[in-house]
Design a protein around this motif. Structure first.
Motif, PDB file in Angstrom:
ATOM      1  N   GLU A  58       0.838  -1.191   0.000  1.00 44.36           N
ATOM      2  CA  GLU A  58       0.000   0.000   0.000  1.00 44.36           C
ATOM      3  C   GLU A  58       0.872   1.239   0.000  1.00 44.36           C
ATOM      4  N   LEU A  59       0.588   2.132  -0.942  1.00 43.10           N
ATOM      5  CA  LEU A  59       1.154   3.477  -0.940  1.00 43.10           C
ATOM      6  C   LEU A  59       0.073   4.355  -0.335  1.00 43.10           C
ATOM      7  N   THR A  60       0.341   4.897   0.848  1.00 42.07           N
ATOM      8  CA  THR A  60      -0.645   5.727   1.535  1.00 42.07           C
ATOM      9  C   THR A  60      -0.193   7.180   1.492  1.00 42.07           C
ATOM     10  N   VAL A  61      -1.048   8.022   0.940  1.00 38.32           N
ATOM     11  CA  VAL A  61      -0.812   9.462   0.919  1.00 38.32           C
ATOM     12  C   VAL A  61      -1.700  10.051   2.005  1.00 38.32           C
ATOM     13  N   ARG A  62      -1.071  10.624   3.030  1.00 41.90           N
ATOM     14  CA  ARG A  62      -1.834  11.232   4.128  1.00 41.90           C
ATOM     15  C   ARG A  62      -1.874  12.739   3.910  1.00 41.90           C
ATOM     16  N   ILE A  63      -3.077  13.279   3.955  1.00 41.77           N
ATOM     17  CA  ILE A  63      -3.285  14.711   3.753  1.00 41.77           C
ATOM     18  C   ILE A  63      -3.860  15.270   5.044  1.00 41.77           C
ATOM     19  N   ARG A  64      -3.103  16.147   5.691  1.00 38.03           N
ATOM     20  CA  ARG A  64      -3.549  16.765   6.947  1.00 38.03           C
ATOM     21  C   ARG A  64      -3.935  18.211   6.668  1.00 38.03           C
ATOM     22  N   GLU A  89      -3.786  -1.801  -8.331  1.00 38.51           N
ATOM     23  CA  GLU A  89      -4.953  -2.677  -8.270  1.00 38.51           C
ATOM     24  C   GLU A  89      -6.221  -1.905  -7.905  1.00 38.51           C
ATOM     25  N   SER A  90      -6.107  -0.942  -6.979  1.00 37.67           N
ATOM     26  CA  SER A  90      -7.275  -0.157  -6.571  1.00 37.67           C
ATOM     27  C   SER A  90      -6.795   1.095  -5.841  1.00 37.67           C
ATOM     28  N   VAL A  91      -7.706   2.046  -5.710  1.00 44.25           N
ATOM     29  CA  VAL A  91      -7.435   3.296  -4.997  1.00 44.25           C
ATOM     30  C   VAL A  91      -8.645   3.585  -4.122  1.00 44.25           C
ATOM     31  N   GLU A  92      -8.389   3.948  -2.868  1.00 41.08           N
ATOM     32  CA  GLU A  92      -9.462   4.251  -1.926  1.00 41.08           C
ATOM     33  C   GLU A  92      -9.172   5.585  -1.249  1.00 41.08           C
ATOM     34  N   TYR A 107      -4.165  11.176 -10.973  1.00 42.50           N
ATOM     35  CA  TYR A 107      -5.423  10.596 -10.514  1.00 42.50           C
ATOM     36  C   TYR A 107      -6.295  11.740 -10.023  1.00 42.50           C
ATOM     37  N   ARG A 108      -7.458  11.921 -10.649  1.00 39.92           N
ATOM     38  CA  ARG A 108      -8.348  13.040 -10.341  1.00 39.92           C
ATOM     39  C   ARG A 108      -9.435  12.610  -9.351  1.00 39.92           C
ATOM     40  N   PHE A 109      -9.633  13.445  -8.341  1.00 40.65           N
ATOM     41  CA  PHE A 109     -10.603  13.179  -7.278  1.00 40.65           C
ATOM     42  C   PHE A 109     -11.542  14.373  -7.151  1.00 40.65           C
ATOM     43  N   ASN A 110     -12.542  14.222  -6.354  1.00 39.21           N
ATOM     44  CA  ASN A 110     -13.392  15.303  -5.885  1.00 39.21           C
ATOM     45  C   ASN A 110     -13.715  14.940  -4.443  1.00 39.21           C
ATOM     46  N   GLN A 111     -12.674  14.919  -3.618  1.00 38.22           N
ATOM     47  CA  GLN A 111     -12.730  14.373  -2.260  1.00 38.22           C
ATOM     48  C   GLN A 111     -12.593  15.491  -1.232  1.00 38.22           C
ATOM     49  N   ALA A 112     -13.541  15.561  -0.313  1.00 39.69           N
ATOM     50  CA  ALA A 112     -13.466  16.550   0.765  1.00 39.69           C
ATOM     51  C   ALA A 112     -12.327  16.190   1.715  1.00 39.69           C
ATOM     52  N   ILE A 113     -11.572  17.196   2.100  1.00 37.75           N
ATOM     53  CA  ILE A 113     -10.529  17.070   3.120  1.00 37.75           C
ATOM     54  C   ILE A 113     -10.962  17.999   4.255  1.00 37.75           C
ATOM     55  N   PRO A 114     -11.633  17.447   5.276  1.00 37.71           N
ATOM     56  CA  PRO A 114     -12.196  18.280   6.340  1.00 37.71           C
ATOM     57  C   PRO A 114     -11.128  19.036   7.138  1.00 37.71           C
ATOM     58  N   ALA A 115     -11.482  20.218   7.577  1.00 45.60           N
ATOM     59  CA  ALA A 115     -10.591  21.025   8.412  1.00 45.60           C
ATOM     60  C   ALA A 115     -10.299  20.278   9.698  1.00 45.60           C
ATOM     61  N   GLY A 116      -9.037  20.320  10.115  1.00 47.09           N
ATOM     62  CA  GLY A 116      -8.640  19.704  11.370  1.00 47.09           C
ATOM     63  C   GLY A 116      -8.520  18.195  11.335  1.00 47.09           C
ATOM     64  N   GLN A 117      -8.526  17.597  10.156  1.00 49.88           N
ATOM     65  CA  GLN A 117      -8.465  16.135  10.076  1.00 49.88           C
ATOM     66  C   GLN A 117      -7.370  15.660   9.130  1.00 49.88           C
ATOM     67  N   VAL A 118      -7.044  14.374   9.256  1.00 44.01           N
ATOM     68  CA  VAL A 118      -6.119  13.703   8.356  1.00 44.01           C
ATOM     69  C   VAL A 118      -6.928  12.766   7.480  1.00 44.01           C
ATOM     70  N   THR A 119      -6.753  12.863   6.176  1.00 37.89           N
ATOM     71  CA  THR A 119      -7.461  12.007   5.234  1.00 37.89           C
ATOM     72  C   THR A 119      -6.435  11.161   4.484  1.00 37.89           C
ATOM     73  N   VAL A 121      -5.322   8.575   1.450  1.00 37.59           N
ATOM     74  CA  VAL A 121      -5.671   8.054   0.129  1.00 37.59           C
ATOM     75  C   VAL A 121      -4.755   6.857  -0.077  1.00 37.59           C
ATOM     76  N   ARG A 122      -5.352   5.683  -0.300  1.00 37.83           N
ATOM     77  CA  ARG A 122      -4.586   4.431  -0.356  1.00 37.83           C
ATOM     78  C   ARG A 122      -4.548   3.889  -1.784  1.00 37.83           C
ATOM     79  N   PHE A 123      -3.332   3.729  -2.294  1.00 38.26           N
ATOM     80  CA  PHE A 123      -3.116   3.085  -3.587  1.00 38.26           C
ATOM     81  C   PHE A 123      -2.657   1.656  -3.291  1.00 38.26           C
ATOM     82  N   ASN A 124      -3.467   0.674  -3.652  1.00 36.05           N
ATOM     83  CA  ASN A 124      -3.112  -0.728  -3.445  1.00 36.05           C
ATOM     84  C   ASN A 124      -2.367  -1.218  -4.678  1.00 36.05           C
ATOM     85  N   LEU A 125      -1.128  -1.655  -4.484  1.00 37.17           N
ATOM     86  CA  LEU A 125      -0.225  -1.999  -5.577  1.00 37.17           C
ATOM     87  C   LEU A 125       0.202  -3.452  -5.502  1.00 37.17           C
TER      88      LEU A 125
END
Length: 159
Positions: A58-64, A89-92, A107-119, A121-125
Motif C-alpha cells: 500500500e502506498l498511503t498518501v496522508r493529507i492533513r 490494483e485499486s485506490v481508496e 489521478y483526479r478526485f473530488n474528495q473533501a478534506i475536512p478542516a482539522g483532520q487527516v485524510t 488516500v490508499r493506492f493498493n499496488l
C-alpha cells in the motif's frame, strides 16, 4: 572625486530599487505557479521499504488539513519513476479519472478534506518488477494554484 561618489551612490540606489521592483513583480506574477504547499496543508507518502515481486503493498498518501476550512482534493500525481515497478490494483477513495502526463500519472478526485483532520488516500499496488523505485507525489486542491509535494520509495527484490 566627491561628485563621482555621489553618482555611484545614486546609480547604485536606482539599480537596487529596480532589482527590488523586478523581484516583487516576479513574485506577484509567478508566485501562484510556484510549487509550495497551500497554507495549512501537510502531506506525506508511506510505502514499505522493501517487498518481493508478486507482493501486495500500500502506498498511503496522508493529507492533513490544519486550516480552518474544508478543502477539496483535485488530484494526486505520482511520478512514473515510482510507479514503474508496480501495477495499481485499486485506490481508496476511488478516483474519478486517471490521465497520463509526461513524467507523472494523474489521478483526479473530488474528495473533501475536512478542516482539522487527516485524510488517507490508499493506492493498493502489486510489485511486478525488481529494482529501486522512488518518485514525487504531488497533491493538488481545487481553487489552489499551489501544490503540496512529498516523495516515496520502495525496493522490490526477486523471491
Amino acid at each position: 572625486m566627491k561628485r563621482a561618489i555621489q553618482v555611484i551612490l545614486v546609480v547604485g540606489a536606482m539599480v537596487a530599487a529596480a532589482a527590488a521592483l523586478a523581484w516583487g513583480a516576479a513574485v506577484w506574477f509567478l508566485g501562484p505557479y510556484l510549487i509550495w504547499a497551500p497554507e495549512g496543508i501537510h502531506t506525506s507518502a508511506h510505502t514499505p521499504a522493501a517487498v518481493a515481486i508478486g507482493d501486495s503493498l500500500e502506498l498511503t498518501v496522508r493529507i492533513r488539513n490544519d486550516g480552518h476550512e474544508n478543502r477539496t482534493l483535485e488530484a494526486i500525481s505520482l511520478e512514473l519513476g515510482l510507479l514503474k515497478g508496480f501495477a495499481i490494483e485499486s485506490v481508496e477513495p476511488p478516483f474519478e479519472a486517471s490521465d497520463p502526463a509526461t513524467d507523472y500519472r494523474i489521478y483526479r478526485f473530488n474528495q473533501a478534506i475536512p478542516a482539522g483532520q487527516v485524510t488517507p488516500v490508499r493506492f493498493n499496488l502489486t510489485a511486478i518488477e525488481a529494482g529501486a523505485f522512488q518518485g514525487r507525489v504531488e497533491v493538488q486542491f481545487f481553487d489552489e494554484s499551489r501544490i503540496s509535494s512529498t516523495t516515496a520509495a520502495t525496493a522490490v527484490r526477486t523471491r
